[in-house]
Design a protein around this motif. Structure first.
Motif, mmCIF file in Angstrom:
data_model
loop_
_atom_site.group_PDB
_atom_site.id
_atom_site.type_symbol
_atom_site.label_atom_id
_atom_site.label_comp_id
_atom_site.label_asym_id
_atom_site.label_seq_id
_atom_site.Cartn_x
_atom_site.Cartn_y
_atom_site.Cartn_z
ATOM 1 N N GLU A 197 80.084 0.159 51.497
ATOM 2 C CA GLU A 197 79.718 -0.385 50.086
ATOM 3 C C GLU A 197 78.815 -1.565 50.093
ATOM 4 O O GLU A 197 79.261 -2.531 50.940
ATOM 5 C CB GLU A 197 81.129 -0.764 49.438
ATOM 6 N N VAL A 198 77.791 -1.818 49.367
ATOM 7 C CA VAL A 198 77.105 -2.634 49.232
ATOM 8 C C VAL A 198 76.945 -3.135 47.688
ATOM 9 O O VAL A 198 76.706 -2.420 46.900
ATOM 10 C CB VAL A 198 75.474 -2.563 49.734
ATOM 11 N N THR A 199 77.029 -4.438 47.765
ATOM 12 C CA THR A 199 77.013 -4.925 46.071
ATOM 13 C C THR A 199 76.196 -5.914 45.891
ATOM 14 O O THR A 199 75.862 -6.725 46.630
ATOM 15 C CB THR A 199 78.623 -5.583 45.890
ATOM 16 N N TRP A 200 75.339 -5.578 44.905
ATOM 17 C CA TRP A 200 74.145 -6.258 44.440
ATOM 18 C C TRP A 200 74.369 -7.316 43.176
ATOM 19 O O TRP A 200 74.940 -6.228 42.169
ATOM 20 C CB TRP A 200 72.880 -5.693 44.174
ATOM 21 N N THR A 201 74.476 -8.409 43.127
ATOM 22 C CA THR A 201 74.637 -9.362 41.882
ATOM 23 C C THR A 201 73.329 -9.692 41.460
ATOM 24 O O THR A 201 72.624 -10.415 42.007
ATOM 25 C CB THR A 201 75.755 -10.185 42.030
#
Length: 124
Positions: free
Chosen positions: A72-76
């Motif tokens: 999982e890679v989260t971008w904000t």
């Protein structure tokens, strides 16, 4: 200072390689194009970045002969730096984030790029 996130998206990518082994000459294979467009559509406005949005991309594809787990890679939006809205540069940043997460070498660039949250999911 981070802005509060009011929109959160989660995109499941069952065929995108979870180890970052993308084929840059064929984005349709592994549906890397779908992951990149989802990131682009969630974060970009016509003249800027949505500061109040985050998107988590869960890569679930396992290359043959690998026992890779989902990644999982989260971008904000308020934390992303140096991202362009085209598929190839987003896929390259995604690959760089995965390589940095596992400590694998991948091209030039600082280990701190991209500035995204990164989590490794355990297989259930």
């Amino acid at each position: 200072m981070s802005q509060q996130v009011s929109r959160q998206f989660v995109v499941l990518c069952p065929s995108t390689p979870s180890d970052g082994s993308f084929n840059f000459s064929n984005f349709v294979q592994g549906r890397v194009d779908m992951a990149a467009r989802s990131i682009s559509n969630a974060l970009f406005l016509s003249r800027g970045m949505r500061q109040d949005t985050s998107i988590s991309v869960v890569l679930q594809g396992t290359p043959k002969g690998s026992d890779s787990r989902p990644t999982e890679v989260t971008w904000t939006g308020s934390e992303v730096v140096g991202l362009w809205p085209d598929d190839k540069s987003i896929a390259a940043k995604l690959q760089k984030a995965i390589c940095n997460m596992f400590g694998w070498p991948q091209g030039a660039g600082k280990p701190s790029e991209p500035q995204v949250g990164q989590k490794r999911k355990e297989r259930e």
